[in-house]
Design a protein around this motif. Structure first.
Motif: not given
Lengths: 274, 291
Positions: A224, A227-229, A231-232
């Motif tokens: 999680p 992918i969050a970092l 994605q940013s």
């Protein structure tokens, strides 16, 4: 009249269910689209199906070692689940079946500790883990997770309900306390253990704040946070980030499909006992 | 050794692993956190650690960012909790009234709740994006003006709440549905015989019987709401102009971006106090109106 109303209601609820599912369906379909089609969708279903997004992700790239994150997540969530189930069931067995002195008082303290919000632990844990040199290692996410009180509380409730006659019969047959735990109590608690295991796995898999704070290098992230970092920094490539989301979600959807009844049933009972 | 002795020895042995973990990772952090909150502790200058008494707490009281974060958190809770309870009640009643397919609808409504907050954030960022987003694409197709879902102060928090509703509605509806199913059918039949109609049935019979479960979902969701972090952090990073930066994100940034651990710990305790007060007030208020 009543029947018409019932039909309207059923139709409306089915529509709602579909509406709630549509973002997930869209996510899956869009992850198979080429980027140009993602940004200018003429239909929900891809015109040109492609697995390029998945190929790119599973190819081991430096800036987004997706496979590595997946393994990290699996390793951490599985370890947490095993340890929580073992530690909690042992403690609950000691408190309820072996009647350890002061056990009920301890259970009270454990339940009271569950009311302290999780974010309060963030700062002191960070400091402690840095002293232990555990930061940026899986231990930082695994070992502290075994201290949660929910498992001990839930399993204690469950084990208390086991009739003493079963235990006495086992003791007459020459069963040791360890044999009692392994061969009598645990099998009788199997449904509760499964529920605890599922909730612990999902909770650990979905933990966001913990890995965000305690993990430092890209290769040690869990899925999680990874992918969050990711994605940013690559946020306009939606096809790619949606494919990561699909991969991150698949294990959970499998867990959900397999244990749907159990998950929904234990969700249902949470509000009823107070 | 008698069986009794063996049992006591085993009891201690069985308790030890969890007890050690509990002492190390629940009790110790709570103590460390209390101590930290009265210290000046800057991670970048570890030798400057000193006792400062209540000054971290006083600083927070005077810190305009702290109040701003508090305001954003309240804004989330005020939109989210009533929105969630009302929609979940509607969904619960709707599912309860279904003759067939109830379990399928129940599972499908709950499925979004299994998603990770990061996945949820990615998905909805794609929906909300001003230029490439799905919502604005649809609005443009329908000949309407695109909306500044995340970039306008007036829109950002409601957008975050919309995503959170999608994410958590299923779980809360399931709890309410379970409570509805526990109400004996005879109560409704008796009321119908007495000539009760739909709305009266709801307000006089169903809602009063649901009070305990409504109390439970209001209190737990308020507690969760005050601790909101992932949704605004992923969708807006707290923007625009910090209007969606909640208290947990401010604590996170204070402690881990600016390394002021003492100040972060003090603000954590202030949040804990606020949550405790709210939970107690709601609990006693709703309790009283039940009896």
């Amino acid at each position: 009249m009543n029947n018409v109303l019932k039909r309207v209601n059923s139709g409306f609820m089915s529509l709602m269910a579909l509406l709630f599912m549509s973002p997930i369906i869209l996510m899956i379909l869009t992850s198979f689209k080429p980027e140009a089609e993602v940004l200018n969708p003429s239909s929900a279903i891809p015109k040109h199906w492609t697995v390029a997004n998945y190929q790119y992700l599973l190819g081991w790239s430096e800036e987004a070692p997706f496979g590595r994150w997946l393994l990290n997540s699996f390793f951490i969530s599985t370890s947490v689940t095993l340890l929580v189930v073992v530690f909690s069931s042992m403690a609950a067995f000691s408190i309820t079946r072996l009647r350890v002195p002061g056990g009920n008082f301890m259970l009270g303290v454990i339940v009271a500790s569950m009311m302290v919000p999780g974010q309060l632990f963030l700062v002191p844990l960070y400091l402690m883990l840095s002293r232990l040199h555990w930061l940026d290692t899986p231990a930082a996410l695994i070992v502290p997770a075994t201290a949660g009180g929910f498992g001990v509380f839930m399993l204690s409730q469950f084990m208390r309900a086991i009739p003493e006659a079963i235990e006495e019969a086992a003791l007459i047959d020459g069963c040791t306390p360890f044999g009692l735990y392994l061969n009598v109590t645990l099998p009788l608690c199997a449904p509760a253990l499964a529920t605890l295991g599922i909730f612990t796995f999902v909770g650990s898999w979905n933990d966001f704040l913990g890995p965000l704070v305690f993990m430092d290098s890209v290769r040690n992230y869990t899925l999680p946070v990874g992918i969050a970092l990711y994605q940013s920094s690559y946020y306009t490539e939606y096809g790619l980030t949606l494919a990561t989301s699909v991969l991150a979600t698949t294990p959970l959807v499998i867990v959900f499909m397999a244990f749907q009844r159990q998950i929904v049933e234990s969700m249902s009972s949470t509000g009823l006992k107070d | 050794m008698t069986y009794k002795q063996r049992r006591s020895a085993a009891a201690l042995l069985f308790l030890t692993p969890y007890a050690l973990s509990f002492l190390a990772f629940i009790v110790t952090p709570i103590i460390v956190s209390i101590v930290l909150s009265v210290m000046h502790y800057d991670m970048t200058a570890p030798h400057s650690v000193k006792f400062v008494g209540s000054s971290n707490y006083k600083d927070a009281w005077k810190d305009e960012y702290f109040w701003q974060a508090l305001k954003a958190t309240f804004g989330y809770v005020i939109l989210m909790v009533p929105g969630l309870i009302i929609t979940a009640l509607g969904m619960g009643l709707g599912m309860h009234g279904m003759a067939k397919g109830r379990n399928t609808v129940r599972a499908l409504l709950f499925l979004p709740g299994m998603l990770n907050v990061a996945v949820t954030g990615i998905l909805w960022q794609w929906f909300f994006n001003g230029e490439f987003g799905l919502f604005n694409f649809i609005l443009k197709r329908l000949g309407m003006n695109p909306a500044p879902w995340l970039s306008d102060k007036a829109y950002a928090m409601p957008s975050i709440v919309l995503m959170s509703l999608w994410w958590t509605l299923g779980g809360t509806s399931i709890v309410i549905l379970a409570a509805l199913q526990q109400i004996p059918k005879q109560i409704f039949e008796a009321a119908l015989l007495d000539g009760a109609k739909g709305p009266a049935l709801l307000s006089r019979i169903t809602l009063p019987l649901l009070r305990p479960v409504l109390l439970f979902v209001v209190v737990t969701n308020t507690i969760a709401g005050f601790q909101v972090f992932g949704q605004p952090f992923l969708l807006t990073r707290g923007g625009p102009e910090l209007s969606t930066r909640g208290i947990v994100q401010y604590i996170y940034e204070t402690a881990f971006n600016n390394y002021r651990l003492g100040y972060g710990a003090a603000m954590s305790w202030m949040l804990f106090a606020i949550i405790a007060v709210f939970a107690l007030v709601q609990y006693s208020f709703l309790r009283r109106s039940t009896s």
